[in-house]
Design a protein around this motif. Structure first.
Motif, PDB file in Angstrom:
ATOM      1  N   ILE A 144       0.841  -1.203   0.000  1.00  0.00           N
ATOM      2  CA  ILE A 144       0.000   0.000   0.000  1.00  0.00           C
ATOM      3  C   ILE A 144       0.871   1.245   0.000  1.00  0.00           C
ATOM      4  N   GLN A 145       1.889   1.258   0.854  1.00  0.00           N
ATOM      5  CA  GLN A 145       2.763   2.417   0.941  1.00  0.00           C
ATOM      6  C   GLN A 145       3.582   2.594  -0.333  1.00  0.00           C
ATOM      7  N   ARG A 146       3.992   1.499  -0.946  1.00  0.00           N
ATOM      8  CA  ARG A 146       4.754   1.578  -2.203  1.00  0.00           C
ATOM      9  C   ARG A 146       3.950   2.309  -3.266  1.00  0.00           C
ATOM     10  N   MET A 147       2.679   1.947  -3.422  1.00  0.00           N
ATOM     11  CA  MET A 147       1.837   2.603  -4.419  1.00  0.00           C
ATOM     12  C   MET A 147       1.588   4.063  -4.034  1.00  0.00           C
ATOM     13  N   ARG A 148       1.463   4.332  -2.748  1.00  0.00           N
ATOM     14  CA  ARG A 148       1.261   5.704  -2.271  1.00  0.00           C
ATOM     15  C   ARG A 148       2.476   6.564  -2.624  1.00  0.00           C
ATOM     16  N   ASP A 149       3.667   6.017  -2.429  1.00  0.00           N
ATOM     17  CA  ASP A 149       4.899   6.753  -2.727  1.00  0.00           C
ATOM     18  C   ASP A 149       5.037   7.042  -4.219  1.00  0.00           C
TER      19      ASP A 149
END
Length: 221
Positions: free
Chosen positions: A50-55
């Motif tokens: 989730i955080q990877r896509m957010r970044d």
């Protein structure tokens, strides 16, 4: 969005789907869970994915976060990430359909079966795709021919995945999404995507679980 597109295309974590490496993705989808080890991988990587896509979409809000907020605000009982035995699901898988690759007619019965009885996906589920970069010649998504799983398995024969297009008549609907379009579909109905003739097709895929008008929606990929 142009910057995000470049990062998505060249991202080092892009890899092949477990069931068919012809299709590339960033993240690990629940549909790829096939054993205890892959189930553990799915949940242990969910937060990082989730955080990877957010970044990748920073400094802008990621499309998946925006979708979650809109559903939370619009659906009276709210909306939240799916929880399986107390463990959060991943949402926002990024899929790549390279030039010339045909996404054959198929259904997505895993909206319930892939949860393996550990939780109920709901009375029904919607597949939701955010189109990041359809090519200059827009891809065609076709849908139609409601059917039953037994008939699908029989029609599939020895194929690992999908059905032959010549087994079915003309589609009931043809949709040509543009970049940024949100497409909702019933994943239990047969649908397909024609090959791209120029550039990779990039989408963010989500499932929305419906449990009744008085209960929150659940979301996962």
């Amino acid at each position: 969005m142009t910057s995000a597109h470049g990062q998505l295309v060249d991202h080092p974590d892009k890899g092949g789907l477990s069931k068919d490496t012809t299709f590339q993705r960033i993240g690990f989808a629940h549909s790829e869970v096939s054993c205890d080890a892959s189930r553990e991988r799915y949940h242990s990587e969910a937060r990082d994915n989730i955080q990877r896509m957010r970044d990748l979409f920073s400094p802008y809000a990621s499309p998946s976060d925006t979708l979650r907020l809109l559903l939370e605000e619009t659906w009276n009982p709210g909306a939240s990430l799916l929880s399986v035995e107390g463990r959060k699901a991943f949402i926002g898988i990024c899929r790549f359909q390279d030039q010339g690759v045909d996404l054959n007619p198929h259904t997505d019965p895993g909206t319930q079966s892939s949860l393996d009885g550990r939780t109920r996906a709901g009375r029904t589920a919607l597949g939701q795709h955010l189109h990041q970069h359809p090519a200059h010649r827009r891809r065609t998504r076709t849908m139609g021919h409601r059917t039953w799983r037994a008939r699908l398995q029989q029609a599939q024969g020895g194929r690992v995945w999908g059905l032959k297009r010549d087994q079915w008549g003309p589609p009931k609907a043809v949709i040509k999404p543009a970049p940024g379009d949100l497409l909702l579909l019933n994943p239990r109905q047969i649908h397909a995507v024609r090959p791209s003739s120029d550039e990779p097709r990039i989408t963010l895929g989500h499932f929305i679980g419906y449990h009744g008008t008085d209960r929150p929606l659940t979301l996962w990929s």
